[in-house]
Write a protein that holds these residues in place. Sequence first.
Motif, PDB file in Angstrom:
ATOM      1  N   SER A 209       0.828  -1.207   0.000  1.00  0.00           N
ATOM      2  CA  SER A 209       0.000   0.000   0.000  1.00  0.00           C
ATOM      3  C   SER A 209       0.859   1.253   0.000  1.00  0.00           C
ATOM      4  CB  SER A 209      -0.927   0.018   1.217  1.00  0.00           C
ATOM      5  OG  SER A 209      -1.903  -0.988   1.116  1.00  0.00           O
ATOM      6  N   LEU A 210       1.901   1.274   0.842  1.00  0.00           N
ATOM      7  CA  LEU A 210       2.780   2.434   0.911  1.00  0.00           C
ATOM      8  C   LEU A 210       3.396   2.742  -0.451  1.00  0.00           C
ATOM      9  CD1 LEU A 210       4.690   1.803   4.274  1.00  0.00           C
ATOM     10  CD2 LEU A 210       2.926   3.523   3.848  1.00  0.00           C
ATOM     11  N   ARG A 211       3.913   1.715  -1.100  1.00  0.00           N
ATOM     12  CA  ARG A 211       4.583   1.923  -2.390  1.00  0.00           C
ATOM     13  C   ARG A 211       3.596   2.363  -3.461  1.00  0.00           C
ATOM     14  NH1 ARG A 211       9.732  -1.630  -2.912  1.00  0.00           N
ATOM     15  NH2 ARG A 211      10.342  -1.903  -0.735  1.00  0.00           N
ATOM     16  N   GLY A 212       2.426   1.717  -3.501  1.00  0.00           N
ATOM     17  CA  GLY A 212       1.437   2.068  -4.512  1.00  0.00           C
ATOM     18  C   GLY A 212       0.875   3.464  -4.309  1.00  0.00           C
ATOM     19  N   LEU A 213       0.559   3.802  -3.059  1.00  0.00           N
ATOM     20  CA  LEU A 213       0.006   5.129  -2.768  1.00  0.00           C
ATOM     21  C   LEU A 213       1.028   6.231  -3.054  1.00  0.00           C
ATOM     22  CD1 LEU A 213      -1.881   4.294   0.538  1.00  0.00           C
ATOM     23  CD2 LEU A 213      -2.950   5.088  -1.590  1.00  0.00           C
ATOM     24  N   LEU A 217       0.266   9.176  -5.734  1.00  0.00           N
ATOM     25  CA  LEU A 217       0.227  10.575  -5.310  1.00  0.00           C
ATOM     26  C   LEU A 217       1.276  11.409  -6.047  1.00  0.00           C
ATOM     27  CD1 LEU A 217      -0.277   9.982  -1.492  1.00  0.00           C
ATOM     28  CD2 LEU A 217      -1.908  11.107  -3.016  1.00  0.00           C
ATOM     29  N   ASN A 218       2.478  10.867  -6.207  1.00  0.00           N
ATOM     30  CA  ASN A 218       3.525  11.606  -6.921  1.00  0.00           C
ATOM     31  C   ASN A 218       3.151  11.830  -8.379  1.00  0.00           C
ATOM     32  OD1 ASN A 218       5.153  11.917  -4.704  1.00  0.00           O
ATOM     33  ND2 ASN A 218       6.554  10.257  -5.216  1.00  0.00           N
ATOM     34  N   SER A 219       2.571  10.823  -9.014  1.00  0.00           N
ATOM     35  CA  SER A 219       2.202  10.988 -10.419  1.00  0.00           C
ATOM     36  C   SER A 219       1.055  11.984 -10.588  1.00  0.00           C
ATOM     37  CB  SER A 219       1.836   9.631 -11.040  1.00  0.00           C
ATOM     38  OG  SER A 219       0.671   9.081 -10.443  1.00  0.00           O
ATOM     39  N   ILE A 230      -4.338   3.795 -11.863  1.00  0.00           N
ATOM     40  CA  ILE A 230      -4.495   3.979 -10.420  1.00  0.00           C
ATOM     41  C   ILE A 230      -5.753   3.288  -9.921  1.00  0.00           C
ATOM     42  CG2 ILE A 230      -4.935   5.702  -8.620  1.00  0.00           C
ATOM     43  CD1 ILE A 230      -3.079   7.584 -10.159  1.00  0.00           C
ATOM     44  N   ASN A 231      -6.849   3.411 -10.674  1.00  0.00           N
ATOM     45  CA  ASN A 231      -8.087   2.729 -10.289  1.00  0.00           C
ATOM     46  C   ASN A 231      -7.920   1.216 -10.306  1.00  0.00           C
ATOM     47  OD1 ASN A 231      -9.572   5.030  -9.792  1.00  0.00           O
ATOM     48  ND2 ASN A 231     -10.384   5.159 -11.879  1.00  0.00           N
TER      49      ASN A 231
END
Length: 261
Positions: A209-213, A217-219, A230-231
Amino acid sequence: MDPEKALERSGLPTLRVSETSAWILLNRPQQHNRFEPADIEALSAMLRELAGHKGLRVLIVTASGPSFSSGFDLDTLSSERAVECTAAFAAMCDLLEALPIPTVCGLNGNVYGGATDFALACDFRIGVEGCRLQMSPARLGIQYYHSGLRRYVERLGLPEAKRLFLMGEQIDTATMLRIGFLTESCTPDRFEARLEVVAGMLAQRSPASLRGLKASLNSICRGTADPAEINARFFESLSCADAQEGLKAWSERRLPGFAAV
């Protein structure tokens, strides 16, 4: 001599890795932790190593002595290696920003010049009360590299980026908080404990979750996000093992045991 002690005496940054967290310490307190060419090379190698470390959940970067960093070594800036070394510094900051795990910069003191971009490349910045910031390339008659300018505009907004780069004025802790350079501040006696708390908090979260979020957010901030991608990651995560463990732990009022990525 103990290899770790020898590294400390060399002035090079040190890296400490535990099961879920990594700590990088800038180690030139007599020179206010300025970034010399050897430091840039060592830090870049550390960041490349950490990027491939599957068990890590957080990186903390801080420094020894009363200052966080006085920035890029000005002797190098006026040498024949200026272009080579400043390009390496910019690439190092980009490596830090691109690290897939959350990153926390512990500002134990003042931060100047290029070190401000190094700090902005981290996801969170915790500073001691009384720390100050100054970015003044115009006073030195130079400009700045693209990714550093981009980070300033993305994190702080265009008006504040112009204020700091063009005017070059020194700002205090309260202003650093107000413009968003600092995530939070604390008293010097609470500083190390607060870094430990934040590191522990992030270490308890789902690594996936940390890596994906962080990536999403950065993108979004950079304007490069693919909404469909993202979806898709979100909907896929609803049925993953981490979601099952997280929901079960929530209902059982216990800490979850998430798997390493």
